[in-house]
Scaffold this motif. Sequence first.
Motif, PDB file in Angstrom:
ATOM      1  N   ARG A  27      10.603   2.417  -1.777  1.00 26.37           N
ATOM      2  CA  ARG A  27       9.668   1.544  -2.487  1.00 26.37           C
ATOM      3  C   ARG A  27       8.537   1.139  -1.572  1.00 26.37           C
ATOM      4  NH1 ARG A  27      11.218  -1.365  -6.916  1.00 26.37           N
ATOM      5  NH2 ARG A  27      10.084  -3.158  -6.124  1.00 26.37           N
ATOM      6  N   GLY A  28       7.336   1.082  -2.130  1.00 23.74           N
ATOM      7  CA  GLY A  28       6.200   0.584  -1.371  1.00 23.74           C
ATOM      8  C   GLY A  28       5.400   1.665  -0.681  1.00 23.74           C
ATOM      9  N   GLN A  29       5.833   2.979  -0.727  1.00 25.29           N
ATOM     10  CA  GLN A  29       5.004   3.994  -0.111  1.00 25.29           C
ATOM     11  C   GLN A  29       3.715   4.159  -0.912  1.00 25.29           C
ATOM     12  OE1 GLN A  29       7.104   7.598   0.497  1.00 25.29           O
ATOM     13  NE2 GLN A  29       8.082   6.888   2.352  1.00 25.29           N
ATOM     14  N   ASP A  82       3.505   1.685   6.394  1.00 29.34           N
ATOM     15  CA  ASP A  82       2.893   1.071   7.566  1.00 29.34           C
ATOM     16  C   ASP A  82       1.805   0.115   7.096  1.00 29.34           C
ATOM     17  OD1 ASP A  82       1.772   0.339   9.922  1.00 29.34           O
ATOM     18  OD2 ASP A  82       1.196   2.344  10.579  1.00 29.34           O
ATOM     19  N   TRP A  83       2.141  -1.163   7.012  1.00 33.92           N
ATOM     20  CA  TRP A  83       1.221  -2.148   6.468  1.00 33.92           C
ATOM     21  C   TRP A  83       0.064  -2.439   7.408  1.00 33.92           C
ATOM     22  CZ3 TRP A  83       1.022  -4.093   1.610  1.00 33.92           C
ATOM     23  CH2 TRP A  83       2.089  -3.767   0.772  1.00 33.92           C
ATOM     24  N   HIS A 132       3.458   9.932   2.000  1.00 39.59           N
ATOM     25  CA  HIS A 132       3.658   9.328   3.312  1.00 39.59           C
ATOM     26  C   HIS A 132       2.336   9.309   4.044  1.00 39.59           C
ATOM     27  CE1 HIS A 132       5.114   8.637   7.395  1.00 39.59           C
ATOM     28  NE2 HIS A 132       6.190   8.153   6.826  1.00 39.59           N
ATOM     29  N   PRO A 133       1.995   8.202   4.675  1.00 37.59           N
ATOM     30  CA  PRO A 133       0.661   8.083   5.259  1.00 37.59           C
ATOM     31  C   PRO A 133       0.352   9.034   6.397  1.00 37.59           C
ATOM     32  CG  PRO A 133       1.988   6.098   5.632  1.00 37.59           C
ATOM     33  CD  PRO A 133       2.751   6.974   4.726  1.00 37.59           C
ATOM     34  N   THR A 134       1.324   9.743   6.932  1.00 38.02           N
ATOM     35  CA  THR A 134       1.030  10.690   8.005  1.00 38.02           C
ATOM     36  C   THR A 134       1.223  12.131   7.552  1.00 38.02           C
ATOM     37  OG1 THR A 134       3.304  10.562   8.809  1.00 38.02           O
ATOM     38  CG2 THR A 134       1.711   9.028   9.768  1.00 38.02           C
ATOM     39  N   SER A 135       1.466  12.352   6.255  1.00 39.77           N
ATOM     40  CA  SER A 135       1.735  13.700   5.765  1.00 39.77           C
ATOM     41  C   SER A 135       0.617  14.125   4.824  1.00 39.77           C
ATOM     42  CB  SER A 135       3.084  13.723   5.025  1.00 39.77           C
ATOM     43  OG  SER A 135       3.258  14.948   4.377  1.00 39.77           O
ATOM     44  N   TRP A 138       2.771  -9.155  10.508  1.00 45.28           N
ATOM     45  CA  TRP A 138       3.909  -8.512  11.178  1.00 45.28           C
ATOM     46  C   TRP A 138       4.402  -7.374  10.287  1.00 45.28           C
ATOM     47  CZ3 TRP A 138       9.377 -11.031  11.980  1.00 45.28           C
ATOM     48  CH2 TRP A 138      10.158 -10.195  12.803  1.00 45.28           C
ATOM     49  N   PRO A 139       3.876  -6.172  10.471  1.00 44.43           N
ATOM     50  CA  PRO A 139       4.190  -5.071   9.556  1.00 44.43           C
ATOM     51  C   PRO A 139       5.668  -4.718   9.479  1.00 44.43           C
ATOM     52  CG  PRO A 139       2.285  -4.529  10.910  1.00 44.43           C
ATOM     53  CD  PRO A 139       2.873  -5.777  11.479  1.00 44.43           C
TER      54      PRO A 139
END
Length: 611
Positions: free
Chosen positions: A523-525, A493-494, A581-584, A429-430
């Motif tokens: 935190r966690g990026q 986004d896990w 960031h995963p989309t940048s 559950w992300p």
Amino acid sequence: MIALTVPVMITFGVFLIAMVMVGVVTHEETTTFDDFTVGSRRLTAPVAALSAGAADMSGWLFLGLPGAVYMAGIGATWIAAGLIVGTYLNWRFVAPRLRIFTERVGAVTLPSYLEERFEDGSRVIRLLSAVVTVVFFTVYVASGLVACGLLADEIFGAGFELGLTVFAVVIVIYTILGGFRALSVSHSIQGTLMFLTAIALPAIALWQLGGFGALHDRLTAATPALLDPLAEASFADKKWTSGHSLGVVATISLLSWGLGYFGQPHILTRFMSIRSTRDIPLARRLGVMWVIVVLTGASLVGLAGIVALDKPLDNPETVFIALSTQLTSPWLAGVLLVAVLAAIKSTVDSQLLVSATSLTEDLYRAFFRRRAQISDTMLLLIGRLSVVAVALVAYVIALSGGAVLDIVAYAWAGFGAAFGPVILLSLFWPRMTAAGAKAGMLTGALTVLLWKQIDPLLGPLQTGIYEMVPGVLAATAAALFFGTFVGRPPALDWSRVAEEPLGTEPRHPGEQQVAGQVPGQPRGQAAWQSQSAWQGRGTWQNQGAWEGPGGWQNQEQRRPERPQQGASQPGSPQPPSYPTHPTSYPSSWPAPPADGGGSPYPGPPADGSGR
């Protein structure tokens, strides 16, 4: 008695010396704290399977389970069925993602993983889970040491205190010397011994009885309830009678033991340490096969003991010992009885190391030395001292005995209910929030601890069900409610993190993506970890450290802002810059695959140049 004791003593002595030698041999390979705690994540599939199984079963495998079957018959084997199913589900659903997620955040303990997974800046999750781990496992270690003392007294008549002391010293020595590597090697040896023993003793008993047909006939003559899977025979005054039906509640209670697997830190640590996610399918098959064989063998020992022993036992839990000494030669009996010690010891050392690791990583390092840099050598020393500290406390508890050991009855259910639902939801559950994790852990632990007081207050709704069931249900409900309506979902986004396995082929030479903390960013990026890439002034170091003006610091400390693209470092080439960031990412970089798999980020170029 001497004809039996001398060979058994020699066999036990050789085994204990061999375990110390394992610690000596693996000591040279244990040079970092990561080596000491998770073996640098290099377990092969067979070693991981054997280590997880051996760490799980404890002395219950050859003492508790055969004793339960000896008293109640085949109806007591529902617990074995639950454990087999739980083992499979744990390997199938938890192992792959936990292996990926914990390496992404560089976690070597469950508390550190949960803190990073839920981006908990308050550190409440880490503190709560670390305290639960250290306290419960220290008492768990004490219970294992008690079993060692009782085993020595039962076999040799050497006295409880002497047996407890000898076995405790041996366990501490090889754990301090080799850490996780020593445990993994010793568990491979012990797991193999347990496997062979679970085949050999039932086979010998069946051969002397005349096969399964003879066993069936003699059990039926004692009472048919012994062979009824839905009934429980009664053993009183050294006689078996028909007893009573198990019922739905009792059957569910026995099966629910399998739910505890999802929250056991000493088992989950093996998943975190396996070499690659590609090794997990083989490890799962080996692990499940191992569990099926040893549980079936232990159950057969209990059934065979009913008809093969000369007279009924005063203590049913000694049926394995009695059958070994009566049906085999002294030397073979020594080997079989060493398997009992191996089962006890392989769980005690695992729980000891997990407790010491959590004490070092999640309490000392995270809270008392939070802002100070600690060398790996010092951290390794603190870890070894923590092993001694936890062992001493457990030793004192074991010597004193008393009511404190009663809490061990809650430990399996406590870990299963407090950690199990939270671990599963964190993996699948992300958008689960930190509030959901806190609520789930607290609710599960408290429900287990208080269930025996709550259940009688329910009046006509009183069930008498094993506290694991209400604990898991309550923890899951609390985690779902608070995880949905309270707090902010993690920034990372896990679901994307789970798409690409680690520990296989890196996407670019020397490169792995991990989640880390960057000041000014949530935190966690995602942060990039490079182990050998980009060699220049301000070189990328292992553990994601780029040392240069304004550069990266070691992974455990807060990292300063990354150099922005286009910026220059005084007197040094421009190091590569990566998005947080995963989309940048720049339009010139390759786009992610259309199916959403893989990573959208390229790594540092092989020639060491900048972008």
